[in-house]
Design a protein around this motif. Sequence first.
Motif, PDB file in Angstrom:
ATOM      1  N   ASN A 113      50.632  40.541  38.214  1.00  0.00           N
ATOM      2  CA  ASN A 113      49.215  40.877  38.063  1.00  0.00           C
ATOM      3  C   ASN A 113      48.608  39.992  36.987  1.00  0.00           C
ATOM      4  OD1 ASN A 113      49.585  42.925  39.938  1.00  0.00           O
ATOM      5  ND2 ASN A 113      49.924  44.477  38.363  1.00  0.00           N
ATOM      6  N   ILE A 114      47.470  39.378  37.297  1.00  0.00           N
ATOM      7  CA  ILE A 114      46.900  38.370  36.411  1.00  0.00           C
ATOM      8  C   ILE A 114      45.415  38.642  36.193  1.00  0.00           C
ATOM      9  CG2 ILE A 114      46.560  35.893  36.069  1.00  0.00           C
ATOM     10  CD1 ILE A 114      48.856  35.487  38.148  1.00  0.00           C
ATOM     11  N   LEU A 115      44.994  38.570  34.942  1.00  0.00           N
ATOM     12  CA  LEU A 115      43.587  38.727  34.572  1.00  0.00           C
ATOM     13  C   LEU A 115      43.135  37.477  33.847  1.00  0.00           C
ATOM     14  CD1 LEU A 115      40.957  40.403  34.107  1.00  0.00           C
ATOM     15  CD2 LEU A 115      42.054  41.306  32.023  1.00  0.00           C
ATOM     16  N   TYR A 116      42.124  36.800  34.404  1.00  0.00           N
ATOM     17  CA  TYR A 116      41.519  35.673  33.713  1.00  0.00           C
ATOM     18  C   TYR A 116      40.240  36.140  33.029  1.00  0.00           C
ATOM     19  CZ  TYR A 116      38.637  31.714  32.637  1.00  0.00           C
ATOM     20  OH  TYR A 116      37.831  30.847  31.958  1.00  0.00           O
ATOM     21  N   LEU A 117      40.042  35.743  31.769  1.00  0.00           N
ATOM     22  CA  LEU A 117      38.799  36.011  31.056  1.00  0.00           C
ATOM     23  C   LEU A 117      38.243  34.715  30.483  1.00  0.00           C
ATOM     24  CD1 LEU A 117      39.579  39.246  28.965  1.00  0.00           C
ATOM     25  CD2 LEU A 117      38.454  39.076  31.195  1.00  0.00           C
ATOM     26  N   ASP A 118      36.941  34.507  30.643  1.00  0.00           N
ATOM     27  CA  ASP A 118      36.280  33.442  29.916  1.00  0.00           C
ATOM     28  C   ASP A 118      36.398  33.701  28.421  1.00  0.00           C
ATOM     29  OD1 ASP A 118      35.435  31.787  31.932  1.00  0.00           O
ATOM     30  OD2 ASP A 118      33.365  32.494  31.960  1.00  0.00           O
ATOM     31  N   THR A 119      36.224  32.658  27.624  1.00  0.00           N
ATOM     32  CA  THR A 119      36.315  32.857  26.175  1.00  0.00           C
ATOM     33  C   THR A 119      35.072  33.525  25.597  1.00  0.00           C
ATOM     34  OG1 THR A 119      35.571  30.572  25.856  1.00  0.00           O
ATOM     35  CG2 THR A 119      37.948  30.989  25.779  1.00  0.00           C
ATOM     36  N   ASP A 120      33.993  33.633  26.362  1.00  0.00           N
ATOM     37  CA  ASP A 120      32.824  34.379  25.880  1.00  0.00           C
ATOM     38  C   ASP A 120      32.924  35.849  26.300  1.00  0.00           C
ATOM     39  OD1 ASP A 120      32.442  33.901  28.563  1.00  0.00           O
ATOM     40  OD2 ASP A 120      30.387  33.174  28.384  1.00  0.00           O
ATOM     41  N   THR A 121      34.091  36.423  26.074  1.00  0.00           N
ATOM     42  CA  THR A 121      34.346  37.835  26.363  1.00  0.00           C
ATOM     43  C   THR A 121      34.976  38.500  25.148  1.00  0.00           C
ATOM     44  OG1 THR A 121      36.512  37.313  27.308  1.00  0.00           O
ATOM     45  CG2 THR A 121      34.674  37.540  28.865  1.00  0.00           C
ATOM     46  N   ILE A 122      34.772  39.809  25.046  1.00  0.00           N
ATOM     47  CA  ILE A 122      35.407  40.610  24.013  1.00  0.00           C
ATOM     48  C   ILE A 122      36.101  41.795  24.682  1.00  0.00           C
ATOM     49  CG2 ILE A 122      35.033  42.136  22.020  1.00  0.00           C
ATOM     50  CD1 ILE A 122      34.755  39.219  21.306  1.00  0.00           C
ATOM     51  N   VAL A 123      37.363  41.991  24.344  1.00  0.00           N
ATOM     52  CA  VAL A 123      38.127  43.148  24.812  1.00  0.00           C
ATOM     53  C   VAL A 123      37.947  44.270  23.796  1.00  0.00           C
ATOM     54  CG1 VAL A 123      40.435  44.030  25.321  1.00  0.00           C
ATOM     55  CG2 VAL A 123      39.795  41.713  26.026  1.00  0.00           C
ATOM     56  N   SER A 152      34.786  46.991  42.216  1.00  0.00           N
ATOM     57  CA  SER A 152      35.795  47.768  41.494  1.00  0.00           C
ATOM     58  C   SER A 152      35.781  47.556  39.983  1.00  0.00           C
ATOM     59  CB  SER A 152      37.193  47.454  42.044  1.00  0.00           C
ATOM     60  OG  SER A 152      37.285  47.850  43.399  1.00  0.00           O
ATOM     61  N   LEU A 153      35.243  46.427  39.514  1.00  0.00           N
ATOM     62  CA  LEU A 153      35.253  46.154  38.080  1.00  0.00           C
ATOM     63  C   LEU A 153      34.034  46.705  37.345  1.00  0.00           C
ATOM     64  CD1 LEU A 153      36.583  42.481  37.791  1.00  0.00           C
ATOM     65  CD2 LEU A 153      37.856  44.622  37.703  1.00  0.00           C
ATOM     66  N   LYS A 154      33.092  47.295  38.072  1.00  0.00           N
ATOM     67  CA  LYS A 154      31.829  47.717  37.456  1.00  0.00           C
ATOM     68  C   LYS A 154      32.006  48.677  36.296  1.00  0.00           C
ATOM     69  CE  LYS A 154      28.439  47.070  41.149  1.00  0.00           C
ATOM     70  NZ  LYS A 154      27.465  47.744  42.029  1.00  0.00           N
ATOM     71  N   GLU A 155      32.962  49.572  36.398  1.00  0.00           N
ATOM     72  CA  GLU A 155      33.141  50.547  35.322  1.00  0.00           C
ATOM     73  C   GLU A 155      33.917  49.972  34.138  1.00  0.00           C
ATOM     74  OE1 GLU A 155      36.279  53.660  35.986  1.00  0.00           O
ATOM     75  OE2 GLU A 155      36.107  52.943  38.069  1.00  0.00           O
ATOM     76  N   VAL A 179      33.733  46.294  33.224  1.00  0.00           N
ATOM     77  CA  VAL A 179      33.188  45.028  32.718  1.00  0.00           C
ATOM     78  C   VAL A 179      31.667  45.056  32.773  1.00  0.00           C
ATOM     79  CG1 VAL A 179      33.242  42.519  32.938  1.00  0.00           C
ATOM     80  CG2 VAL A 179      35.217  43.867  33.674  1.00  0.00           C
ATOM     81  N   LYS A 180      31.044  44.476  31.734  1.00  0.00           N
ATOM     82  CA  LYS A 180      29.579  44.400  31.701  1.00  0.00           C
ATOM     83  C   LYS A 180      29.146  43.046  31.166  1.00  0.00           C
ATOM     84  CE  LYS A 180      25.382  46.127  31.954  1.00  0.00           C
ATOM     85  NZ  LYS A 180      24.779  46.511  33.265  1.00  0.00           N
ATOM     86  N   ASN A 181      28.183  42.426  31.840  1.00  0.00           N
ATOM     87  CA  ASN A 181      27.561  41.213  31.340  1.00  0.00           C
ATOM     88  C   ASN A 181      26.474  41.573  30.331  1.00  0.00           C
ATOM     89  OD1 ASN A 181      29.048  39.379  32.820  1.00  0.00           O
ATOM     90  ND2 ASN A 181      27.537  39.183  34.457  1.00  0.00           N
ATOM     91  N   ASN A 214      23.859  50.350  23.176  1.00  0.00           N
ATOM     92  CA  ASN A 214      24.559  51.631  23.287  1.00  0.00           C
ATOM     93  C   ASN A 214      25.618  51.653  24.383  1.00  0.00           C
ATOM     94  OD1 ASN A 214      22.748  51.441  25.377  1.00  0.00           O
ATOM     95  ND2 ASN A 214      22.101  53.579  25.318  1.00  0.00           N
ATOM     96  N   GLN A 215      25.908  50.499  24.967  1.00  0.00           N
ATOM     97  CA  GLN A 215      26.856  50.456  26.080  1.00  0.00           C
ATOM     98  C   GLN A 215      28.254  50.091  25.597  1.00  0.00           C
ATOM     99  OE1 GLN A 215      24.677  47.686  28.666  1.00  0.00           O
ATOM    100  NE2 GLN A 215      24.347  49.358  30.097  1.00  0.00           N
ATOM    101  N   GLN A 216      29.244  50.793  26.131  1.00  0.00           N
ATOM    102  CA  GLN A 216      30.644  50.543  25.793  1.00  0.00           C
ATOM    103  C   GLN A 216      31.430  50.292  27.070  1.00  0.00           C
ATOM    104  OE1 GLN A 216      32.188  50.208  22.912  1.00  0.00           O
ATOM    105  NE2 GLN A 216      30.424  50.649  21.606  1.00  0.00           N
ATOM    106  N   PHE A 217      32.032  49.123  27.164  1.00  0.00           N
ATOM    107  CA  PHE A 217      32.853  48.762  28.306  1.00  0.00           C
ATOM    108  C   PHE A 217      34.172  48.179  27.810  1.00  0.00           C
ATOM    109  CE2 PHE A 217      28.731  49.093  30.214  1.00  0.00           C
ATOM    110  CZ  PHE A 217      28.963  49.481  31.527  1.00  0.00           C
ATOM    111  N   LEU A 218      35.164  48.220  28.663  1.00  0.00           N
ATOM    112  CA  LEU A 218      36.463  47.671  28.286  1.00  0.00           C
ATOM    113  C   LEU A 218      36.372  46.182  27.987  1.00  0.00           C
ATOM    114  CD1 LEU A 218      39.517  48.121  27.950  1.00  0.00           C
ATOM    115  CD2 LEU A 218      39.769  47.680  30.405  1.00  0.00           C
ATOM    116  N   ILE A 219      35.596  45.465  28.811  1.00  0.00           N
ATOM    117  CA  ILE A 219      35.404  44.019  28.617  1.00  0.00           C
ATOM    118  C   ILE A 219      33.913  43.731  28.622  1.00  0.00           C
ATOM    119  CG2 ILE A 219      35.770  41.722  29.606  1.00  0.00           C
ATOM    120  CD1 ILE A 219      38.340  42.878  30.895  1.00  0.00           C
ATOM    121  N   SER A 220      33.439  43.063  27.601  1.00  0.00           N
ATOM    122  CA  SER A 220      32.040  42.637  27.518  1.00  0.00           C
ATOM    123  C   SER A 220      31.987  41.128  27.675  1.00  0.00           C
ATOM    124  CB  SER A 220      31.431  43.055  26.182  1.00  0.00           C
ATOM    125  OG  SER A 220      31.451  44.456  26.032  1.00  0.00           O
TER     126      SER A 220
END
Length: 297
Positions: A97-107, A232-235, A237-239, A244-250
Amino acid sequence: MVNLRKNLLYYSSFGCQNTNLFITASAILSAKKFKDDSFDILLYCDVNMFVCLNKFWPGITDGIRVWKSYYAYTSPFDATWSRYEIFNWIDIGEYSNILYLDTDTIVSGKLSNLFSLLDKKLLNLFSLFYKKLSPIFALQEDSPSDKPYHGQQIYKLYKKDYEKMKHFSTGVLLFKKCKSVENIFSISQSFSRKFIQQYRRNFDDRLAPFSTCDQPTINFLLNKKSLVDVKSLKEFVKNNPKNNQQFLISHFPGGVGNKNKASKVFNFLERDRKRFSDIIYQLRNSQVFEEVIGQST
């Protein structure tokens, strides 16, 4: 005996501009903060990037895997293609299982639920066939009418209906190590080069610079093969999340090479200072902080 990991989070970053160094450091530090034994972190980068990261943030690559490339991409547009080289990494066989993230993301939390989602969704959707025909999970985006972010010009060349396609970002990609994904990745850049030549030969209108990046091509190829899930990623990840929004990946998109990304990322961390105080401290104490944040404001 080597302890093999099932899940891999990876970043790809090329070019030692201070802004790129800053957002790459922010991304890695946030991922390391919430890392557990369920996944490994890989940074694919050029040698100079590796040296500069460790110069400004000593020890930042400790505890993660690093794939150093001796090929340096000449522009941010070219560098967008580096993420699709993941199947050429010598140790990719250790992961499923592989997850790619751009570097303009915060976990902002643990990623175990996201990796679990991949297995759960694929078993439900494809049952016996998911190992041979596995989709990529991506984040749906609105379709801007005036910019070819999602392949309008490619669809024009191949006389396909752009309005019927799924529009998604390539900044967050979740997928299994499988032939269907590997095949798309392996042909993507050669497909793009051929498209550029054909478009310039067939049309008088300008080929937009973004059309030479990866996102339009990947949007087209995955839609053509019906190999993308954009819901499926809507809950998770958020652009550009609001205050006041909290997501696993921003994710903080805004165009290739956008210098404002550094301030967007840092302002997000500042809004949740209690959670990210250690990362804020490390970023503020780097030699590039004042220059990067000053340029961004």
